[in-house]
Design a protein around this motif. Structure first.
Motif, PDB file in Angstrom:
ATOM      1  N   LEU A 144      84.965  71.301  40.704  1.00 63.05           N
ATOM      2  CA  LEU A 144      83.557  70.946  40.532  1.00 63.05           C
ATOM      3  C   LEU A 144      82.677  71.650  41.556  1.00 63.05           C
ATOM      4  CD1 LEU A 144      81.221  69.319  39.310  1.00 63.05           C
ATOM      5  CD2 LEU A 144      81.895  67.425  40.818  1.00 63.05           C
ATOM      6  N   VAL A 145      83.089  71.625  42.807  1.00 63.85           N
ATOM      7  CA  VAL A 145      82.320  72.293  43.862  1.00 63.85           C
ATOM      8  C   VAL A 145      82.222  73.787  43.582  1.00 63.85           C
ATOM      9  CG1 VAL A 145      82.311  72.867  46.326  1.00 63.85           C
ATOM     10  CG2 VAL A 145      82.827  70.537  45.594  1.00 63.85           C
ATOM     11  N   SER A 146      83.309  74.382  43.139  1.00 61.83           N
ATOM     12  CA  SER A 146      83.313  75.798  42.802  1.00 61.83           C
ATOM     13  C   SER A 146      82.331  76.099  41.669  1.00 61.83           C
ATOM     14  CB  SER A 146      84.728  76.225  42.400  1.00 61.83           C
ATOM     15  OG  SER A 146      84.734  77.541  41.911  1.00 61.83           O
ATOM     16  N   GLU A 147      82.333  75.274  40.649  1.00 56.76           N
ATOM     17  CA  GLU A 147      81.437  75.482  39.508  1.00 56.76           C
ATOM     18  C   GLU A 147      79.974  75.305  39.912  1.00 56.76           C
ATOM     19  OE1 GLU A 147      82.268  76.913  36.906  1.00 56.76           O
ATOM     20  OE2 GLU A 147      84.408  76.552  36.721  1.00 56.76           O
ATOM     21  N   VAL A 148      79.690  74.340  40.764  1.00 55.86           N
ATOM     22  CA  VAL A 148      78.316  74.155  41.249  1.00 55.86           C
ATOM     23  C   VAL A 148      77.881  75.389  42.042  1.00 55.86           C
ATOM     24  CG1 VAL A 148      76.838  72.795  42.792  1.00 55.86           C
ATOM     25  CG2 VAL A 148      78.371  71.641  41.193  1.00 55.86           C
ATOM     26  N   GLY A 149      78.790  75.955  42.806  1.00 59.12           N
ATOM     27  CA  GLY A 149      78.493  77.188  43.539  1.00 59.12           C
ATOM     28  C   GLY A 149      78.184  78.344  42.601  1.00 59.12           C
ATOM     29  N   GLU A 150      78.942  78.435  41.508  1.00 56.78           N
ATOM     30  CA  GLU A 150      78.689  79.498  40.533  1.00 56.78           C
ATOM     31  C   GLU A 150      77.331  79.308  39.857  1.00 56.78           C
ATOM     32  OE1 GLU A 150      81.964  80.232  37.886  1.00 56.78           O
ATOM     33  OE2 GLU A 150      83.405  80.073  39.536  1.00 56.78           O
ATOM     34  N   LEU A 151      76.953  78.066  39.593  1.00 59.11           N
ATOM     35  CA  LEU A 151      75.626  77.796  39.036  1.00 59.11           C
ATOM     36  C   LEU A 151      74.544  78.219  40.024  1.00 59.11           C
ATOM     37  CD1 LEU A 151      73.655  76.561  36.976  1.00 59.11           C
ATOM     38  CD2 LEU A 151      74.096  74.327  38.065  1.00 59.11           C
ATOM     39  N   THR A 192      68.482  81.080  31.887  1.00 55.21           N
ATOM     40  CA  THR A 192      69.275  82.198  31.392  1.00 55.21           C
ATOM     41  C   THR A 192      70.515  81.640  30.693  1.00 55.21           C
ATOM     42  OG1 THR A 192      70.639  82.374  33.377  1.00 55.21           O
ATOM     43  CG2 THR A 192      68.572  83.639  33.362  1.00 55.21           C
ATOM     44  N   SER A 193      71.104  82.448  29.838  1.00 54.79           N
ATOM     45  CA  SER A 193      72.327  81.997  29.162  1.00 54.79           C
ATOM     46  C   SER A 193      73.472  81.837  30.165  1.00 54.79           C
ATOM     47  CB  SER A 193      72.718  82.957  28.041  1.00 54.79           C
ATOM     48  OG  SER A 193      72.983  84.242  28.550  1.00 54.79           O
ATOM     49  N   SER A 194      73.489  82.671  31.197  1.00 54.82           N
ATOM     50  CA  SER A 194      74.543  82.554  32.223  1.00 54.82           C
ATOM     51  C   SER A 194      74.430  81.236  32.972  1.00 54.82           C
ATOM     52  CB  SER A 194      74.458  83.719  33.203  1.00 54.82           C
ATOM     53  OG  SER A 194      74.763  84.932  32.562  1.00 54.82           O
ATOM     54  N   ALA A 195      73.206  80.844  33.318  1.00 55.62           N
ATOM     55  CA  ALA A 195      73.011  79.575  34.019  1.00 55.62           C
ATOM     56  C   ALA A 195      73.395  78.406  33.113  1.00 55.62           C
ATOM     57  CB  ALA A 195      71.577  79.445  34.508  1.00 55.62           C
ATOM     58  N   THR A 196      73.063  78.514  31.839  1.00 55.79           N
ATOM     59  CA  THR A 196      73.438  77.466  30.893  1.00 55.79           C
ATOM     60  C   THR A 196      74.958  77.352  30.793  1.00 55.79           C
ATOM     61  OG1 THR A 196      71.401  77.781  29.641  1.00 55.79           O
ATOM     62  CG2 THR A 196      73.213  76.692  28.490  1.00 55.79           C
ATOM     63  N   ASP A 197      75.635  78.478  30.729  1.00 57.27           N
ATOM     64  CA  ASP A 197      77.106  78.478  30.704  1.00 57.27           C
ATOM     65  C   ASP A 197      77.672  77.810  31.950  1.00 57.27           C
ATOM     66  OD1 ASP A 197      77.185  79.784  28.268  1.00 57.27           O
ATOM     67  OD2 ASP A 197      77.669  81.746  29.136  1.00 57.27           O
ATOM     68  N   ASP A 243      79.933  74.408  32.530  1.00 55.21           N
ATOM     69  CA  ASP A 243      81.164  74.339  33.321  1.00 55.21           C
ATOM     70  C   ASP A 243      81.092  73.205  34.340  1.00 55.21           C
ATOM     71  OD1 ASP A 243      82.105  76.536  31.909  1.00 55.21           O
ATOM     72  OD2 ASP A 243      81.729  77.959  33.529  1.00 55.21           O
ATOM     73  N   CYS A 244      79.918  73.019  34.939  1.00 53.36           N
ATOM     74  CA  CYS A 244      79.725  71.925  35.907  1.00 53.36           C
ATOM     75  C   CYS A 244      79.912  70.571  35.229  1.00 53.36           C
ATOM     76  CB  CYS A 244      78.339  71.990  36.542  1.00 53.36           C
ATOM     77  SG  CYS A 244      78.078  73.356  37.670  1.00 53.36           S
ATOM     78  N   LEU A 245      79.330  70.422  34.053  1.00 55.26           N
ATOM     79  CA  LEU A 245      79.471  69.159  33.330  1.00 55.26           C
ATOM     80  C   LEU A 245      80.925  68.894  32.966  1.00 55.26           C
ATOM     81  CD1 LEU A 245      76.323  69.324  31.043  1.00 55.26           C
ATOM     82  CD2 LEU A 245      76.746  67.682  32.887  1.00 55.26           C
ATOM     83  N   PHE A 246      81.611  69.920  32.466  1.00 60.99           N
ATOM     84  CA  PHE A 246      83.030  69.754  32.145  1.00 60.99           C
ATOM     85  C   PHE A 246      83.795  69.307  33.392  1.00 60.99           C
ATOM     86  CE2 PHE A 246      87.396  71.109  32.077  1.00 60.99           C
ATOM     87  CZ  PHE A 246      87.845  70.638  30.849  1.00 60.99           C
ATOM     88  N   SER A 247      83.560  69.977  34.499  1.00 64.20           N
ATOM     89  CA  SER A 247      84.285  69.663  35.741  1.00 64.20           C
ATOM     90  C   SER A 247      83.972  68.254  36.229  1.00 64.20           C
ATOM     91  CB  SER A 247      83.933  70.683  36.824  1.00 64.20           C
ATOM     92  OG  SER A 247      84.402  71.958  36.459  1.00 64.20           O
ATOM     93  N   LEU A 248      82.719  67.831  36.091  1.00 62.98           N
ATOM     94  CA  LEU A 248      82.343  66.482  36.523  1.00 62.98           C
ATOM     95  C   LEU A 248      83.018  65.430  35.648  1.00 62.98           C
ATOM     96  CD1 LEU A 248      80.738  64.612  38.349  1.00 62.98           C
ATOM     97  CD2 LEU A 248      78.800  64.907  36.782  1.00 62.98           C
TER      98      LEU A 248
END
Length: 100
Positions: free
Chosen positions: A25-32, A50-55, A59-64
């Motif tokens: 989760l922390v990793s995904e938040v960092g990527e966002l 952006t579509s990248s930020a949405t993606d 990922d953050c939601l999935f991880s949470l």
């Protein structure tokens, strides 16, 4: 949403411990954060979706939700509890933060 993630994890046998889910989760938040910083050219221009930020947000939601599953926490109940806490703080102090 939490049930969908739980089913996905079970279908693909992706169970792991809560510590690993938290790190993910922390990793995904960092990527966002990275996508947001890139899209604003490090704060030089306003944020635009952006579509990248949405993606990355997906990922953050999935991880949470995966973390909630591994910790046996009902995400909806946890959110409702947090909202009630914030409403009480706002009523008492005029803001929702815990600092004071």
């Amino acid at each position: 949403m939490q049930q969908s993630v739980k089913s996905f994890i079970k279908t693909y046998q992706l169970q792991t411990d809560a510590q690993t889910r938290y790190i993910d989760l922390v990793s995904e938040v960092g990527e966002l954060g990275k996508e947001i910083v890139k899209s604003t050219e490090y704060g030089k221009k306003p944020y635009a979706p952006t579509s990248s930020a949405t993606d990355e947000l997906g990922d953050c939601l999935f991880s949470l939700f995966a973390l909630c599953y591994e910790m046996d926490v009902d995400a909806q109940a946890a959110l409702e509890q947090a909202l009630a806490k914030y409403e009480q703080r706002f009523a008492q102090k005029g803001y929702v933060g815990s600092g004071g």
